[in-house]
Design an enzyme around this catalytic site. Structure first.
Site, PDB file in Angstrom:
ATOM      1  N   HIS A 118       0.856  -1.189   0.000  1.00 18.25           N
ATOM      2  CA  HIS A 118       0.000   0.000   0.000  1.00 18.25           C
ATOM      3  C   HIS A 118       0.890   1.237   0.000  1.00 18.25           C
ATOM      4  O   HIS A 118       2.099   1.159   0.240  1.00 18.25           O
ATOM      5  CB  HIS A 118      -0.895   0.019   1.248  1.00 18.25           C
ATOM      6  CG  HIS A 118      -0.104   0.195   2.512  1.00 18.25           C
ATOM      7  ND1 HIS A 118       0.500  -0.863   3.161  1.00 18.25           N
ATOM      8  CD2 HIS A 118       0.219   1.303   3.229  1.00 18.25           C
ATOM      9  CE1 HIS A 118       1.150  -0.424   4.216  1.00 18.25           C
ATOM     10  NE2 HIS A 118       1.004   0.898   4.284  1.00 18.25           N
ATOM     11  N   HIS A 200       5.582   6.339  -1.059  1.00 16.11           N
ATOM     12  CA  HIS A 200       6.319   5.119  -1.401  1.00 16.11           C
ATOM     13  C   HIS A 200       5.532   3.891  -0.962  1.00 16.11           C
ATOM     14  O   HIS A 200       4.616   3.980  -0.143  1.00 16.11           O
ATOM     15  CB  HIS A 200       7.697   5.107  -0.725  1.00 16.11           C
ATOM     16  CG  HIS A 200       7.609   4.960   0.771  1.00 16.11           C
ATOM     17  ND1 HIS A 200       7.312   6.019   1.609  1.00 16.11           N
ATOM     18  CD2 HIS A 200       7.754   3.861   1.575  1.00 16.11           C
ATOM     19  CE1 HIS A 200       7.291   5.596   2.855  1.00 16.11           C
ATOM     20  NE2 HIS A 200       7.540   4.292   2.867  1.00 16.11           N
TER      21      HIS A 200
END
Length: 251
Positions: A118, A200
């Site tokens: 995620h 990220h």
């Protein structure tokens, strides 16, 4: 002296009886716990054996004639470790996991499970149910357009011991969404790191040495139309992320 209550009267002398907890006698949030004290005798907040979903006060009264009636009060759940994030489509996760296995040796680090991939927008930490409701209400007020996320960058953070997948040019809408959620969290008492937001996806954890990063040329792109509130739990040696609530971004 406690007032008599209709329905069940009981005489006692030096006995222990259950009495309904007065409002405010037990505060079971993540931030505080308190016990009620009576001048007429000792009191202690307890969970009664007759039900797991009730709490009351146990009164040790040396001499009394008192009515007893037990009120059932919902048992408040404890705090949860929460965060807002962008969910990756299942097909994208599958492709990234395959690419990771090809690009990094097994000894490089501990791979993050495909279902846990995620992009974190705001980490909230341990949050009580009351604060969760407030944060959810604030998140529901956000009016942000959707955007396309392009994953075309990767790197390693030695201090955090992770290898990550990211984007060379973060969309403005992504940065705005993260900043809004982080600001709302900070105003609600959830600590936010002063470091700039770096979007990220963590690929590997516990990376103990320098690892060769794949050369540019890889890329995944997908539309982002919602953001999600996740709960993180650690059971049986593994971490699991569970989606609790979703909010749709405007077209």
């Amino acid at each position: 002296m406690f007032p008599l209550m209709p329905g069940c009267a009981s005489s006692c002398s030096g006995n222990q009886v259950d009495f309904p907890a007065p409002v405010g006698a037990l505060n079971n949030t993540c931030d505080a716990q308190s016990r009620a004290v009576s001048n007429s005798g000792k009191t202690a907040a307890t969970g009664n054996d007759d039900t797991k979903r009730s709490r009351g006060l146990t009164i040790f009264a040396p001499h009394c004639s008192i009515a007893v009636m037990h009120n059932r009060v919902p048992h408040m759940s404890g705090p949860q470790k929460l965060f807002f994030a962008i969910e990756l489509p299942a097909q994208i996760r599958k492709q990234i996991v395959h690419w990771r296995a090809e690009q990094f040796p097994q000894e490089a680090g501990r791979p993050v499970a495909a279902g846990n991939l995620h992009l974190t927008l705001a980490f909230l930490g341990d949050v009580s149910s009351e604060k969760q409701q407030i944060l959810s209400q604030l998140a529901g007020r956000i009016r942000q357009p959707g955007f396309t996320l392009r994953l075309d960058d990767a790197g390693q953070w030695p201090g955090a011991r992770v290898i990550w997948l990211g984007t060379r040019q973060p969309p403005r809408e992504l940065l705005q969404l993260a900043n809004l959620l982080r600001s709302q969290a900070a105003r609600s008492g959830c600590y936010q790191s002063p470091k700039p937001f770096h979007p990220h996806i963590t690929l590997l954890r516990d990376v103990s040495h320098a690892v060769a990063i794949p050369a540019p040329g890889f890329c995944w792109s997908f539309p982002v139309s919602e953001f999600v509130l996740y709960a993180s739990t650690f059971t049986r040696g593994s971490t699991r992320y569970t989606a609790l609530q979703r909010w749709t971004l405007t077209p």
